[in-house]
Motif scaffolding. Structure first.
Motif, PDB file in Angstrom:
ATOM      1  N   UNK A 102       2.596   6.411   3.540  1.00 21.93           N
ATOM      2  CA  UNK A 102       3.630   7.322   4.034  1.00 21.93           C
ATOM      3  C   UNK A 102       4.508   7.807   2.882  1.00 21.93           C
ATOM      4  N   UNK A 103       4.842   6.892   1.972  1.00 24.63           N
ATOM      5  CA  UNK A 103       5.688   7.296   0.849  1.00 24.63           C
ATOM      6  C   UNK A 103       4.980   8.257  -0.086  1.00 24.63           C
ATOM      7  N   UNK A 104       3.668   8.075  -0.231  1.00 24.98           N
ATOM      8  CA  UNK A 104       2.912   9.037  -1.047  1.00 24.98           C
ATOM      9  C   UNK A 104       2.987  10.433  -0.402  1.00 24.98           C
ATOM     10  N   UNK A 105       2.827  10.460   0.915  1.00 23.97           N
ATOM     11  CA  UNK A 105       2.865  11.755   1.617  1.00 23.97           C
ATOM     12  C   UNK A 105       4.280  12.355   1.550  1.00 23.97           C
ATOM     13  N   UNK A 106       5.283  11.507   1.697  1.00 19.56           N
ATOM     14  CA  UNK A 106       6.670  11.997   1.629  1.00 19.56           C
ATOM     15  C   UNK A 106       6.941  12.637   0.266  1.00 19.56           C
ATOM     16  N   UNK A 107       6.317  12.073  -0.768  1.00 20.93           N
ATOM     17  CA  UNK A 107       6.551  12.616  -2.114  1.00 20.93           C
ATOM     18  C   UNK A 107       5.976  14.033  -2.247  1.00 20.93           C
ATOM     19  N   UNK A 143       4.179  -9.077  13.028  1.00 21.19           N
ATOM     20  CA  UNK A 143       2.842  -9.636  13.278  1.00 21.19           C
ATOM     21  C   UNK A 143       1.830  -9.191  12.223  1.00 21.19           C
ATOM     22  N   UNK A 144       1.931  -7.927  11.807  1.00 22.60           N
ATOM     23  CA  UNK A 144       0.962  -7.387  10.845  1.00 22.60           C
ATOM     24  C   UNK A 144       1.673  -6.817   9.615  1.00 22.60           C
ATOM     25  N   UNK A 145       2.313  -7.693   8.817  1.00 21.80           N
ATOM     26  CA  UNK A 145       3.054  -7.179   7.653  1.00 21.80           C
ATOM     27  C   UNK A 145       2.157  -6.446   6.651  1.00 21.80           C
ATOM     28  N   UNK A 146       0.881  -6.868   6.531  1.00 23.90           N
ATOM     29  CA  UNK A 146      -0.016  -6.212   5.567  1.00 23.90           C
ATOM     30  C   UNK A 146      -0.322  -4.776   5.985  1.00 23.90           C
ATOM     31  N   UNK A 147      -0.595  -4.617   7.273  1.00 20.72           N
ATOM     32  CA  UNK A 147      -0.870  -3.267   7.778  1.00 20.72           C
ATOM     33  C   UNK A 147       0.355  -2.388   7.579  1.00 20.72           C
ATOM     34  N   UNK A 148       1.519  -2.957   7.929  1.00 18.81           N
ATOM     35  CA  UNK A 148       2.767  -2.192   7.786  1.00 18.81           C
ATOM     36  C   UNK A 148       2.971  -1.771   6.334  1.00 18.81           C
ATOM     37  N   UNK A 149       2.727  -2.707   5.422  1.00 17.54           N
ATOM     38  CA  UNK A 149       2.958  -2.406   4.013  1.00 17.54           C
ATOM     39  C   UNK A 149       2.027  -1.304   3.509  1.00 17.54           C
ATOM     40  N   UNK A 150       0.777  -1.412   3.895  1.00 14.72           N
ATOM     41  CA  UNK A 150      -0.176  -0.409   3.409  1.00 14.72           C
ATOM     42  C   UNK A 150       0.125   0.961   4.036  1.00 14.72           C
ATOM     43  N   UNK A 151       0.540   0.976   5.289  1.00  9.63           N
ATOM     44  CA  UNK A 151       0.869   2.266   5.915  1.00  9.63           C
ATOM     45  C   UNK A 151       2.132   2.862   5.302  1.00  9.63           C
ATOM     46  N   UNK A 152       3.081   2.010   5.027  1.00  9.99           N
ATOM     47  CA  UNK A 152       4.335   2.459   4.420  1.00  9.99           C
ATOM     48  C   UNK A 152       4.078   3.077   3.044  1.00  9.99           C
ATOM     49  N   UNK A 153       3.147   2.448   2.316  1.00  8.13           N
ATOM     50  CA  UNK A 153       2.794   2.939   0.994  1.00  8.13           C
ATOM     51  C   UNK A 153       2.209   4.354   1.094  1.00  8.13           C
ATOM     52  N   UNK A 205     -18.090  10.899  19.704  1.00  4.29           N
ATOM     53  CA  UNK A 205     -17.008  10.326  20.496  1.00  4.29           C
ATOM     54  C   UNK A 205     -15.729  10.188  19.690  1.00  4.29           C
ATOM     55  N   UNK A 206     -15.892  10.110  18.374  1.00  2.00           N
ATOM     56  CA  UNK A 206     -14.688   9.904  17.565  1.00  2.00           C
ATOM     57  C   UNK A 206     -14.488  11.036  16.573  1.00  2.00           C
ATOM     58  N   UNK A 207     -13.475  10.897  15.750  1.00  2.00           N
ATOM     59  CA  UNK A 207     -13.034  11.988  14.901  1.00  2.00           C
ATOM     60  C   UNK A 207     -13.096  11.586  13.449  1.00  2.00           C
ATOM     61  N   UNK A 208     -13.410  12.548  12.590  1.00  3.36           N
ATOM     62  CA  UNK A 208     -13.369  12.283  11.156  1.00  3.36           C
ATOM     63  C   UNK A 208     -11.934  12.153  10.670  1.00  3.36           C
ATOM     64  N   UNK A 209     -10.989  12.667  11.465  1.00  2.00           N
ATOM     65  CA  UNK A 209      -9.576  12.556  11.075  1.00  2.00           C
ATOM     66  C   UNK A 209      -9.100  11.152  11.437  1.00  2.00           C
ATOM     67  N   UNK A 210      -8.523  10.444  10.448  1.00  2.00           N
ATOM     68  CA  UNK A 210      -8.013   9.120  10.809  1.00  2.00           C
ATOM     69  C   UNK A 210      -6.562   8.924  10.409  1.00  2.00           C
ATOM     70  N   UNK A 211      -5.909  10.009   9.978  1.00  2.00           N
ATOM     71  CA  UNK A 211      -4.496   9.892   9.628  1.00  2.00           C
ATOM     72  C   UNK A 211      -3.729  11.114  10.094  1.00  2.00           C
ATOM     73  N   UNK A 212      -2.519  10.889  10.522  1.00  2.00           N
ATOM     74  CA  UNK A 212      -1.637  11.985  10.946  1.00  2.00           C
ATOM     75  C   UNK A 212      -0.228  11.649  10.460  1.00  2.00           C
ATOM     76  N   UNK A 213       0.472  12.657   9.937  1.00  3.03           N
ATOM     77  CA  UNK A 213       1.855  12.448   9.464  1.00  3.03           C
ATOM     78  C   UNK A 213       2.836  13.308  10.257  1.00  3.03           C
TER      79      UNK A 213
END
Ligand SMILES: *[C@@H]1O[C@H](CO)[C@@H](O)[C@H](O)[C@H]1NC(C)=O
Ligand SMILES: *[C@@H]1O[C@H](CO)[C@@H](O)[C@H](O)[C@H]1NC(C)=O
Length: 537
Positions: free
Chosen positions: A500-505, A488-498, A367-375
């Motif tokens: 994202x920046x790795x991918x941007x690099x 509401x979810x600053x921790x989630x935002x921070x970890x996702x932003x981190x 029912x679900x996917x092994x992919x859990x990230x998309x940029x």
């Protein structure tokens, strides 16, 4: 002597059986088709029975993600890599640009050709045409009939560009390396006939890879931006607005094309050993550049935006061998995943240096996917987005006109919509699925309800990112991206932003500005958009 013959026979049997194992792959791509423009997503206005029936007996992909622009999306499809990893992100290629998918990249038809496939492209290319080395025939396709740039006129096969010196125009339809001046007709029909002839002439001892990349329903040249045969427009008379009515006729022709391809495969006794994929290259363009009256409603945003309307697109995969009776698959799948999926079903190893994930088993049995990230990263426009599980974070500079809610006004109808049941039963695919023992069942239409996107309509908190601001959404609960959760979810935002920046690099910068090379001027090349940079350094 006897041993030699026995060996030859055994060898023949082994070859014959391995040949049979590799399925044919038919990949049909619609250009700038909106989320709300197929009836299996719930539309009563634009009916697409042939496409729907493939979803009903295959897998509708409820969370199919792609890049939000043609060139990046096609580059990712062909390489299995994010466009930003190969410098192909951002504003699409123009015909006057000397740029293309790097020839150092090995691409899908090259892999498949090595595995014994016949490889044919009918329709759009759009990943480089300024040099011979960029063309499909140099990149693993046995043949190409179609347009090399973003689109062409549906009857004249021309593409117009606006240069600082004024309008330029050129002929853009090619058969392999030569302009196809002899062709007549409505382009969707022309491509369908060509694809049918590829199937008809195919040597069934080899597996077939056919990529049918329609021009439809992309806009044509201004001012004749939407085009369809008059009788097809007339058959859409229930559609209220004029531009949308012609657009609906363009989608009708696209749907009929799918039925014709299914029929051609069936007649050639290839259908049951064929995997068919139908995808849109990105979301629809309701307004702005290349506006075509498509609609992604109720999703937010258009093509060229990182919002769901740009990147969450129509997708389905069909195989007669699917076992699971659930025809809606809601796992994450990205355009880069087709390359590993196709290589896997062709019996090959999946390359390691790609971003795509082989999701064939996930689609078939889970029912679900092994992919859990998309940029979605575009340093040309200046935005970057990450999707991770339930959340999506969008940051940077988006184009505001492409990041709002559009399309609801296009849904208007005059009188009753045409009967869905009728249109399904009259379609070619209905009859053929019945013939191969996969008949349409009434309950299949529940898919239309289950895939529908439901939004809460409070758009008071609507968040627009900019250079110094990001927005966070829970896209499972709020698929319309109305409610910013970054506070509401600053921790989630921070970890996702981190992340994202790795991918941007890892981005290969898309530094090349849009440049109209004067050598490309069609007037210099018998009025065609042909290769012009072969002698450049
Ligand atoms: C469906 O099941 C059959 C029998 O278990 C199996 O041979 C086949 O490979 C399965 N189909 C797919 C697409 O995995
Ligand atoms: C130039 O274009 C015309 C159509 O406008 C075509 O008939 C002719 O064959 C072309 N000439 C060459 C040399 O390709």
């Amino acid at each position: 002597m006897y041993n030699t013959i026995l060996f030859l026979i055994l060898n023949w049997i082994v070859n014959a059986s391995t040949q049979q194992k590799s399925p044919n792959i038919v990949l049909i791509i619609a250009d700038d088709l909106g989320w709300d423009d197929v009836s299996f997503h719930g539309s009563d206005q634009i009916l697409t029975p042939n496409i729907d029936l493939l979803a009903y007996s295959g897998k509708a992909l409820g969370r199919y993600y792609t890049h939000c622009i043609c060139t990046p999306s096609r580059a990712a499809l062909l390489t299995g890599k994010y466009a930003h990893r190969i410098g192909m992100q951002g504003y699409p290629l123009t015909n006057s640009e000397d740029r293309g998918l790097p020839t150092t990249e090995k691409i899908l038809p090259q892999y498949l050709k090595e595995l014994g496939y016949s490889t044919h492209l009918v329709g759009k290319w759009h990943v480089g045409q300024s040099r011979t080395e960029y063309l499909p025939m140099q990149r693993g396709f046995d043949s190409h009939f179609g347009h090399r740039g973003g689109y062409v006129d549906y009857y004249e096969y021309t593409l117009d560009e606006t240069w600082s010196t004024g309008e330029v125009t050129g002929f853009g339809l090619f058969r392999n390396e030569t302009p196809a001046w002899d062709v007549e007709g409505y382009l969707t029909d022309v491509y369908t006939e060509e694809a049918k002839s590829v199937i008809k002439l195919h040597d069934v001892n080899k597996p077939l890879f056919l990529m049918l990349a329609h021009n439809a329903p992309h806009a044509a040249n201004y001012p004749s931006i939407v085009q369809a045969p008059p009788e097809d427009i007339r058959s859409m008379k229930h559609v209220e607005l004029t531009g949308r009515r012609t657009y609906a006729a363009m989608v009708k022709k696209l749907d009929e094309s799918v039925g014709e391809i299914v029929e051609a495969l069936y007649k050639k006794q290839m259908l049951e050993n064929t995997v068919i994929v139908f995808i849109a290259d990105n979301g629809g363009m309701t307004s702005g550049v290349a506006m075509n009256f498509a609609s992604n409603w109720p999703l937010r945003g258009l093509k060229m935006s990182p919002f769901e309307g740009g990147v969450r697109a129509t997708g389905l995969v069909w195989s007669s061998s699917f076992n699971n009776s659930n025809h809606l698959w809601n796992g994450f799948i990205h355009v880069t995943d087709w390359l590993p999926i196709f290589l896997r079903i062709a019996g090959s190893e999946v390359p390691l240096d790609i971003n795509g994930v082989d999701l064939w088993d996930d689609i078939n049995t889970k029912d679900n996917s092994r992919r859990d990230e998309i940029y979605e990263i575009d340093d040309y426009t200046g935005f970057a987005a990450i999707i991770s599980q339930d959340f999506k974070l969008v940051s940077g500079q988006v184009t505001l006109e492409y990041s709002n809610y559009q399309g609801e006004n296009l849904r208007g109808m005059i009188g009753d919509p045409p009967s869905y049941a009728d249109s399904v039963q009259k379609s070619k695919t209905y009859r053929i699925l019945k013939n191969i023992g996969k008949p349409f069942k009434k309950e299949d239409v529940n898919l239309r309800r289950n895939i529908r996107v439901k939004c809460n309509q409070e758009i008071d908190k609507i968040c627009y990112p900019d250079k110094n601001k990001f927005c966070l959404y829970n896209i499972k609960e709020d698929p319309c991206e109305t409610n910013d959760l970054s506070a509401t979810y600053p921790d989630i935002a921070e970890s996702m932003l981190k992340r994202l920046h790795i991918e941007i690099s890892k981005t290969i910068p898309r530094t090349v500005p849009l440049y109209r090379n004067p050598e490309s001027l069609p007037r210099l090349h018998n009025f065609t958009w042909t290769t012009f940079a072969d002698n450049f350094k």
